[in-house]
Write a protein that holds these residues in place. Structure first.
Motif, PDB file in Angstrom:
ATOM      1  N   SER A  86      32.295  34.475  47.637  1.00  0.00           N
ATOM      2  CA  SER A  86      31.893  35.767  47.081  1.00  0.00           C
ATOM      3  C   SER A  86      31.914  35.712  45.550  1.00  0.00           C
ATOM      4  CB  SER A  86      32.826  36.868  47.593  1.00  0.00           C
ATOM      5  OG  SER A  86      34.158  36.603  47.193  1.00  0.00           O
ATOM      6  N   ALA A  87      32.005  36.868  44.947  1.00  0.00           N
ATOM      7  CA  ALA A  87      32.064  36.962  43.484  1.00  0.00           C
ATOM      8  C   ALA A  87      33.007  38.101  43.112  1.00  0.00           C
ATOM      9  CB  ALA A  87      30.678  37.213  42.911  1.00  0.00           C
ATOM     10  N   ILE A 142      42.399  31.844  34.431  1.00  0.00           N
ATOM     11  CA  ILE A 142      42.319  32.811  35.538  1.00  0.00           C
ATOM     12  C   ILE A 142      40.953  32.720  36.215  1.00  0.00           C
ATOM     13  CG2 ILE A 142      42.235  35.285  36.098  1.00  0.00           C
ATOM     14  CD1 ILE A 142      44.337  35.661  33.812  1.00  0.00           C
ATOM     15  N   CYS A 143      39.897  32.692  35.419  1.00  0.00           N
ATOM     16  CA  CYS A 143      38.541  32.618  35.967  1.00  0.00           C
ATOM     17  C   CYS A 143      38.282  31.307  36.700  1.00  0.00           C
ATOM     18  CB  CYS A 143      37.512  32.815  34.855  1.00  0.00           C
ATOM     19  SG  CYS A 143      37.481  34.487  34.169  1.00  0.00           S
ATOM     20  N   VAL A 144      38.780  30.203  36.152  1.00  0.00           N
ATOM     21  CA  VAL A 144      38.614  28.896  36.808  1.00  0.00           C
ATOM     22  C   VAL A 144      39.355  28.891  38.146  1.00  0.00           C
ATOM     23  CG1 VAL A 144      39.222  26.435  36.658  1.00  0.00           C
ATOM     24  CG2 VAL A 144      38.154  27.576  34.713  1.00  0.00           C
ATOM     25  N   ALA A 145      40.550  29.431  38.174  1.00  0.00           N
ATOM     26  CA  ALA A 145      41.331  29.480  39.420  1.00  0.00           C
ATOM     27  C   ALA A 145      40.601  30.306  40.481  1.00  0.00           C
ATOM     28  CB  ALA A 145      42.720  30.053  39.150  1.00  0.00           C
ATOM     29  N   ILE A 146      40.030  31.437  40.084  1.00  0.00           N
ATOM     30  CA  ILE A 146      39.293  32.276  41.038  1.00  0.00           C
ATOM     31  C   ILE A 146      38.037  31.562  41.508  1.00  0.00           C
ATOM     32  CG2 ILE A 146      37.981  34.422  41.279  1.00  0.00           C
ATOM     33  CD1 ILE A 146      40.025  35.682  39.313  1.00  0.00           C
ATOM     34  N   SER A 147      37.361  30.880  40.592  1.00  0.00           N
ATOM     35  CA  SER A 147      36.151  30.145  40.952  1.00  0.00           C
ATOM     36  C   SER A 147      36.446  29.018  41.939  1.00  0.00           C
ATOM     37  CB  SER A 147      35.498  29.576  39.690  1.00  0.00           C
ATOM     38  OG  SER A 147      34.355  28.838  40.015  1.00  0.00           O
ATOM     39  N   MET A 148      37.576  28.351  41.749  1.00  0.00           N
ATOM     40  CA  MET A 148      37.915  27.214  42.609  1.00  0.00           C
ATOM     41  C   MET A 148      38.556  27.631  43.937  1.00  0.00           C
ATOM     42  SD  MET A 148      39.339  24.580  39.734  1.00  0.00           S
ATOM     43  CE  MET A 148      39.774  23.321  40.907  1.00  0.00           C
TER      44      MET A 148
END
Length: 196
Positions: A86-87, A142-148
């Motif tokens: 998702s996003a 934070i964004c990288v962790a959510i993306s991964m």
């Protein structure tokens, strides 16, 4: 500025002048720093928060663009993170801007006795940029962790990992600017750590 604020400002300045004349350095530093922090929150924070939010969003979005993992929309103060399932959109708000941390740093630095005036200006500029970049690193992680790892990683990445990174970097700055400088510049009798 209303009359109550003006009276409080005059009292604060008067107390500082009494403490300076009385050579009560600790109280001068404490009351001066605390008072300046309150002044920054009342007068500077409303003016600088929005531009700082946009700058943090723009730079963090630039990192995301380089990594091809998330995008920044400074005009809306949004970081848009896509992952496999998702996003999620992260709103960069008042707390994410780092204005509180910067105000605290500048307030302490201005009344810190170990530096000369020009040194305070230079250290203030470098420290402000450092805190800005520490905040960008925090948001990017934070964004990288959510993306991964997906949207489920948001709470852990934001609440724990992001704060550990930002406050760890902040403590490193405070160590070099305040603790180490105080130790190096202290003088006991004829003994000093500073090179002559």
């Amino acid at each position: 500025m209303n009359w109550l604020t003006l009276v409080a400002l005059i009292i604060w300045v008067y107390i500082l002048s009494v403490l300076r004349r009385g050579k009560l350095d600790f109280w001068y530093f404490l009351i001066g720093s605390a008072g300046l922090f309150v002044l920054c929150m009342v007068f500077v924070q409303p003016v600088l928060t929005t531009p700082l939010i946009k700058a943090v969003t723009m730079v963090t979005g630039g990192v995301g663009k380089l990594l091809r993992l998330f995008e920044g929309y400074p005009e809306y103060a949004l970081l848009f993170v896509k992952n496999k399932s998702s996003a999620i959109s992260l709103v960069v708000d008042y707390e994410c801007a780092g204005i509180i941390e910067m105000a605290a740093f500048f307030s302490l630095l201005i009344f810190f006795p170990a530096y000369l005036h020009m040194e305070k200006i230079l250290v203030g500029i470098i420290g402000g940029l450092y805190l800005f970049l520490a905040n960008v690193i925090r948001l990017a992680v934070i964004c990288v962790a959510i993306s991964m790892f997906g949207n489920e990683a948001y709470f852990l990445a934001h609440t724990i990992l992001g704060r550990i990174i930002f406050y760890g970097l902040s403590m490193l700055l405070y160590y070099f600017v305040f603790t180490k400088a105080q130790i190096i510049r202290q003088k006991v009798g004829s003994f000093s750590y500073e090179d002559k």
